[in-house]
Design an enzyme around this catalytic site. Structure first.
Site, PDB file in Angstrom:
ATOM      1  N   ASP A 192     100.055  38.934 -13.952  1.00 60.79           N
ATOM      2  CA  ASP A 192      99.262  37.774 -13.552  1.00 60.79           C
ATOM      3  C   ASP A 192      98.005  38.393 -12.951  1.00 60.79           C
ATOM      4  OD1 ASP A 192      97.996  35.753 -12.083  1.00 60.79           O
ATOM      5  OD2 ASP A 192      99.863  34.639 -11.886  1.00 60.79           O
ATOM      6  N   HIS A 193      96.899  38.369 -13.696  1.00 59.77           N
ATOM      7  CA  HIS A 193      95.767  39.186 -13.248  1.00 59.77           C
ATOM      8  C   HIS A 193      95.142  38.681 -11.948  1.00 59.77           C
ATOM      9  CE1 HIS A 193      93.552  36.140 -15.536  1.00 59.77           C
ATOM     10  NE2 HIS A 193      92.519  36.449 -14.791  1.00 59.77           N
ATOM     11  N   HIS A 255      98.731  31.406 -11.816  1.00 59.93           N
ATOM     12  CA  HIS A 255      97.796  31.945 -10.820  1.00 59.93           C
ATOM     13  C   HIS A 255      97.806  31.152  -9.509  1.00 59.93           C
ATOM     14  CE1 HIS A 255      96.569  33.978 -14.356  1.00 59.93           C
ATOM     15  NE2 HIS A 255      95.823  33.021 -14.838  1.00 59.93           N
TER      16      HIS A 255
END
Ligand code: NAD
Length: 504
Positions: A192-193, A255
């Site tokens: 999950d950047h 996110h």
């Protein structure tokens, strides 16, 4: 008024480089070329990878090693002017044409991995990065195990999975069952950047490293929490994927709820991944799951119409003209736990909004009695203290506090204590994928989503998606270039609140 706080520069600690062979599925894909190779190169430049590493790029394409290496040099060209260094780096890269469904291809890959292990003395450490369409995640994991590509000589095996992780709880569980038939949970790194971003990673330190903050981090002092992940861009050329996902799946389930979990969790016993995950899961599992009526009251969906001289979502290339997809989602999260009982967390994310920003605004309660409003003085009304954590595009922290206005007489005013990262310092900040690769190399799962977290997030989001899938929206309902549908303002107004940004 703004008071600047100067922050010292930290010395970066040095570290022992990790030895490993990477196998990258989707080796010529958009993500690999734009983000993954530059990230690996930066780690190489900074010494987190030594000469003891190799990478095998994999997809159905037939490429020679030389052709692949030319792509790598092109991909990292913005990161270096040093041609010799770029070529040395690229010499660690190998290409193998690979069809994910062909079991013989995995057997061949296993042999290549053994050879590279010998050649580069990688201690048998293997990192499998699956940067493919999600329908291939499970089959790759299964074949890696069944066809003997996993290291068996004591080296580590780590599986990295891109997003999206399922479309709902049921499909995510099915995928997870497939992955865990081949890898243990502690070998799986779900990307999950947003967890690789500086501000997200700073949340636990800001909270648990500062008693003055953690002491008031609860429903007694915090009025509400607001999380905004806003994009200025529209769907661009991703209609094929986005029209089947929408803001709720694409931004909220992963996110936004991950950020919520860092903000809402209790203090872990120590800052290690297992402890942190336990607390994050506890927080996510204490979110109240809504029934259909609850969803109607507490969630808002939107789709952008035309505006700013740009087309409506339904007129974008590749989008069906009758699409009911949500390009905006907002909601009110309520926790069933002692820390947050009465404090709402408002979340929102959307495309084609007025500005690109990722931010967290924490509004504190006002004094129970405003003593300055009494007596002979005529002060301005005291405002709520607001702590803002800026995620994107600027990184920083601001705190609004009330003080005395310097004019004659007793008047109050609000000042902004602000730390904004300088451009020079921001240029030094590692990009999210670089941080995440670094943690994968070190075996640190702190900034990756565990299965229990993903499951809790889907269980929370599923009733919202279900209601939206089965009821007709009145779309489009917000103009491109605005801050979203009116109903999202009304969601807060019902509680006597309003969005702090951009109205403060
Ligand atoms: P892409 O379509 O550009 O690349 C996919 C790769 O898979 C290509 O190299 C293709 O050759 C290969 N491939 C397709 N079918 C194959 C098969 N049967 N066998 C072997 N290889 C096959 O996709 P992308 O944009 O690089 O995305 C990869 C993953 O990363 C996806 O899960 C996506 O959701 C995720 N992701 C991408 C981005 C991004 O910015 N591109 C951002 C976030 C997440």
């Amino acid at each position: 008024m703004s008071i600047e706080i100067i922050k010292g520069e930290n010395d970066m600690p040095t570290e022992i480089p990790t030895r490993a062979t990477f196998m990258l599925f989707g080796g010529t894909g958009d993500l690999a070329l734009r983000k993954l190779y530059p990230a690996i190169f930066n780690l190489y430049k900074k010494g987190s990878l030594s000469t003891h590493f190799a990478l095998v790029g994999l997809s159905r394409k037939a490429l020679t090693d030389e052709e692949f290496r030319a792509k790598i040099i092109e991909s990292i060209s913005s990161e270096t002017d040093d041609k010799a260094q770029a070529e040395e780096f690229a010499s660690h890269f190998y290409w193998k044409s690979h069809d994910v469904t062909n079991t013989d291809h995995y057997k061949e890959l296993g042999k290549i991995a053994d050879e590279l292990d010998q050649k580069y003395e990688t201690d048998g450490n293997r990192i499998f990065y699956v940067s493919l369409a999600p329908r291939f995640f499970g089959i790759v994991a299964k074949n890696l195990k069944e066809q003997g590509v996993l290291s068996t000589n004591g080296g580590f095996n780590r599986l990295v999975i891109e997003k999206p992780f399922g479309r709902d709880y049921a499909s995510a569980k099915e995928l997870n069952d497939e992955l865990t038939s081949a890898f243990n949970e502690n070998q799986i790194y779900r990307i999950d950047h947003y967890l690789g971003k500086e501000t997200t990673q700073a949340i636990p330190v800001i909270r648990f490293g500062n008693p003055i903050i953690e002491a008031i981090w609860n429903q007694n002092y915090i009025k509400d929490v607001q999380i905004t992940l806003a994009e200025k861009l529209g769907v661009e050329d991703r209609a094929g994927y986005y029209d089947t996902a929408g803001a709720l799946r694409d931004m909220i389930q992963n996110h936004t709820l991950q950020i919520v979990s860092y903000l809402a969790m209790d203090e872990p016993n120590s800052f290690v991944d297992t402890e942190i995950r336990r607390e994050k899961v506890k927080a996510l599992e204490s979110m109240e799951i809504y029934d259909a009526d609850g969803v109607k009251q507490n969630f808002v969906r939107g789709q952008y119409g035309a505006g700013d001289g740009t087309p409506a979502y339904r007129d974008e290339p590749g989008v069906p003209h009758d699409s009911n997809n949500n390009t905006y989602a907002a909601g009110k999260i309520v926790f069933n736990n002692p820390r947050w009982g009465k404090t709402p967390f408002y979340i929102r994310s959307g495309k084609k909004l007025a500005t690109k920003t990722g931010r967290i605004d924490i509004e504190f309660k006002k004094p129970i009695v405003d003593i300055f409003a009494k007596g002979t003085h005529q002060p301005a009304e005291l405002k709520s203290n607001v702590l803002t954590l800026l995620i994107d595009p600027k990184i920083g922290i601001t705190l609004e506090i009330n003080t005395k206005n310097s004019a004659q007489g007793m008047h109050t005013e609000t000042v902004d204590l602000s730390y904004l990262q300088s451009d020079a310092r921001a240029a030094e900040v590692p990009l999210p994928y670089e941080r995440l690769f670094h943690d994968i190399l070190k075996g640190d799962g702190t900034y990756f989503a565990s299965w229990a977290e993903v499951a809790a997030a889907w269980k929370y989001v599923d009733p919202v998606q279900k209601l939206w899938d089965t009821t007709q929206p009145d779309f489009p309902n917000y103009e491109s270039g605005s801050m979203g549908p009116k109903a999202a303002d009304e969601l807060l107004a019902r509680d006597g609140n309003s969005w702090y940004f951009p109205n403060k």
